[in-house]
Scaffold this active site. Sequence first.
Site, PDB file in Angstrom:
ATOM      1  N   ASP A 286       0.862  -1.182   0.000  1.00 32.57           N
ATOM      2  CA  ASP A 286       0.000   0.000   0.000  1.00 32.57           C
ATOM      3  C   ASP A 286       0.897   1.231   0.000  1.00 32.57           C
ATOM      4  O   ASP A 286       2.096   1.147   0.295  1.00 32.57           O
ATOM      5  CB  ASP A 286      -0.907  -0.009   1.246  1.00 32.57           C
ATOM      6  CG  ASP A 286      -1.981   1.081   1.214  1.00 32.57           C
ATOM      7  OD1 ASP A 286      -2.270   1.618   0.126  1.00 32.57           O
ATOM      8  OD2 ASP A 286      -2.541   1.385   2.285  1.00 32.57           O
ATOM      9  N   HIS A 287       0.323   2.365  -0.352  1.00 36.67           N
ATOM     10  CA  HIS A 287       1.016   3.639  -0.222  1.00 36.67           C
ATOM     11  C   HIS A 287       0.679   4.239   1.140  1.00 36.67           C
ATOM     12  O   HIS A 287      -0.481   4.593   1.399  1.00 36.67           O
ATOM     13  CB  HIS A 287       0.589   4.609  -1.321  1.00 36.67           C
ATOM     14  CG  HIS A 287       1.050   4.210  -2.688  1.00 36.67           C
ATOM     15  ND1 HIS A 287       0.275   4.377  -3.817  1.00 36.67           N
ATOM     16  CD2 HIS A 287       2.203   3.638  -3.105  1.00 36.67           C
ATOM     17  CE1 HIS A 287       0.943   3.941  -4.863  1.00 36.67           C
ATOM     18  NE2 HIS A 287       2.117   3.482  -4.466  1.00 36.67           N
TER      19      HIS A 287
ATOM     20  N   TYR B 195      -5.092   4.469   0.406  1.00 36.00           N
ATOM     21  CA  TYR B 195      -6.178   3.706  -0.221  1.00 36.00           C
ATOM     22  C   TYR B 195      -5.756   2.940  -1.474  1.00 36.00           C
ATOM     23  O   TYR B 195      -6.539   2.807  -2.410  1.00 36.00           O
ATOM     24  CB  TYR B 195      -7.368   4.636  -0.558  1.00 36.00           C
ATOM     25  CG  TYR B 195      -7.680   5.633   0.511  1.00 36.00           C
ATOM     26  CD1 TYR B 195      -8.133   5.230   1.768  1.00 36.00           C
ATOM     27  CD2 TYR B 195      -7.488   6.995   0.313  1.00 36.00           C
ATOM     28  CE1 TYR B 195      -8.414   6.145   2.772  1.00 36.00           C
ATOM     29  CE2 TYR B 195      -7.763   7.916   1.312  1.00 36.00           C
ATOM     30  CZ  TYR B 195      -8.221   7.487   2.538  1.00 36.00           C
ATOM     31  OH  TYR B 195      -8.490   8.403   3.524  1.00 36.00           O
ATOM     32  N   HIS B 196      -4.540   2.401  -1.462  1.00 35.80           N
ATOM     33  CA  HIS B 196      -4.053   1.699  -2.651  1.00 35.80           C
ATOM     34  C   HIS B 196      -3.541   0.290  -2.324  1.00 35.80           C
ATOM     35  O   HIS B 196      -2.446  -0.086  -2.745  1.00 35.80           O
ATOM     36  CB  HIS B 196      -2.933   2.504  -3.329  1.00 35.80           C
ATOM     37  CG  HIS B 196      -3.323   3.894  -3.706  1.00 35.80           C
ATOM     38  ND1 HIS B 196      -2.425   4.947  -3.714  1.00 35.80           N
ATOM     39  CD2 HIS B 196      -4.520   4.417  -4.079  1.00 35.80           C
ATOM     40  CE1 HIS B 196      -3.056   6.047  -4.079  1.00 35.80           C
ATOM     41  NE2 HIS B 196      -4.330   5.749  -4.294  1.00 35.80           N
ATOM     42  N   PRO B 197      -4.303  -0.529  -1.609  1.00 39.79           N
ATOM     43  CA  PRO B 197      -3.824  -1.886  -1.332  1.00 39.79           C
ATOM     44  C   PRO B 197      -3.758  -2.704  -2.620  1.00 39.79           C
ATOM     45  O   PRO B 197      -4.597  -2.556  -3.510  1.00 39.79           O
ATOM     46  CB  PRO B 197      -4.874  -2.445  -0.368  1.00 39.79           C
ATOM     47  CG  PRO B 197      -6.119  -1.673  -0.665  1.00 39.79           C
ATOM     48  CD  PRO B 197      -5.648  -0.291  -1.032  1.00 39.79           C
TER      49      PRO B 197
END
Length: 548
Positions: free
Chosen positions: A297-298, A471-473
């Site tokens: 994730d980020h 919000y980038h899993p």
Amino acid sequence: MGFSRKEYDYIIVGAGSAGCVLASKLSKDRCNRVLLLESGPANNNLMIHIPAGVYKAYLNPALNWNYDSSTEPGLQGRQVFTPRGKVLGGSSSINSMVYMRGHPLDYDGWASELNLPTWSYEKCLPYFKAGETYSEGEDPWRGGSGPLHVSSGSLQSPLFDAFLEAGETSGQGRSDDLNGYNPNGVSRLDATRYKGRRCSAADAHLSKTKNRENLDIVTGATVMKINLHLNKARSINVLYQNSFETLYSSKEIILSCGAINTPKLLMLSGIGPANHLKENDIVPIVNLPGVGKNLQDHATIILQYDCKKYLPIHGMNNNLKKLATGVQWLTSQTGLACTNVWEAGGLIKSNEEVNYPNIQYHFGPVGFEIINKSIRVKQGFVLHIDQLRPKSRGYLKLNKENIFGKPKLFFNYMTDINDIKEMSEGIEKARDIVRQKSFDEFRGDETTGIAEGIDKNNMNELITGLTETDYHPCGTCKMDNSNEGVVNEKLQVHGIENLRVIDGSIIPRIISANLNAPIQMIAHRAADYILDKPQLSPIKAQFSFEKS
């Protein structure tokens, strides 16, 4: 609308960024009977379509899976709220609409370093272009006739001007288009927005195709299990309107449930790490150790500043102004409600040891605070700092107390010392932007961490106390031909016929930007693989970082 038949050619599980693309492309041939399933509702909530309503959309529990991480050892044992879209369009219906493809070297790294030669950037670029209609017109990098409408930033604010000038004076650079020739520096950002409205994956790919007789789109339908026969995916069990249905596929079952729900569904179906399945009283059918691993994730930190000048957007807490803004949008799709807030940002290097940008900015011309899950606007501005290529890796597993409930997520944010180092450097770079002369008339006090009682000058406390998800899993069913891989280069699940995974879970190494655009590109390519069509011809575009 329910099921028109018991057997389909293609069953797509999950109507997010990938699933909507696949439903449109696979049903284009009227001979293909296609079913698209979504656990959440249709995307008819008004806040989904108003760009400035983004926070009301993503904080709405009816549109969200509302996940939380487990206690994170690198973040003082805090849990991190991890929203994912549970609605037609998936997370593209509740995200902040930023359209970023990632850096070309991300994909070239997949090809050369991860032994995935068919995923180099020149082979992905034609699908990015074919999927997009860009507001500024087609060029060697951008598309002009695709289904997804993408608009450049249009909100006028002196804070955006200050930010762009500061990128130049700080030496961090400036770009006219981060998705084009120069993917380095600060810039106005593009958004999946069209004529003042959000353009979600559902809007882009289903609005003109949803009435096809050979396409069924069913919301409120949760797939509980994939049924295998002789290692061939044959049917699914679906919970729909309080009863179970078994639906059959004659060609392929495609999982597009996202980085959390796809590995969960595989494991519930007996596909995954054999020991973990046995621990949960699931009979292992196909031992795939990589299912649920490689979670990435980020991580993000948000710097908050007071603004010395009052600007029109700062007045959005005023009820009369809210009403007037809402009426303007409803009647003409114009005005402040058309902004997705994050209309400027950047890709920069935190140090000179990295080959290409490892930090991303999202700049917003308002301050904000969340009180009782409601957003309150402040007279300020904010700057997100994302660490783009973390070394930390996490995993997810089934919750033994309720294997059908929310899985346990272990991101392991900031457990690698390099991640702390890069985030620290990113914060210093961001503060240097705000220290530039162009911000002098706007820059008030930095208020980062005040609400949480955190000393903004204590870097370790700042990072471990404030880091959240951007919000980038991704990565939990990674594309890899080794023992840790789950799918091959055509996204077919290893060891199983007629089953593919097509969503962010297949990303082997996280992309250096937002993921909505890359996932749609992946789905466009995958549809051609499924239909046995030739891939689009590679495009070798020139980029600023290449040697001439």
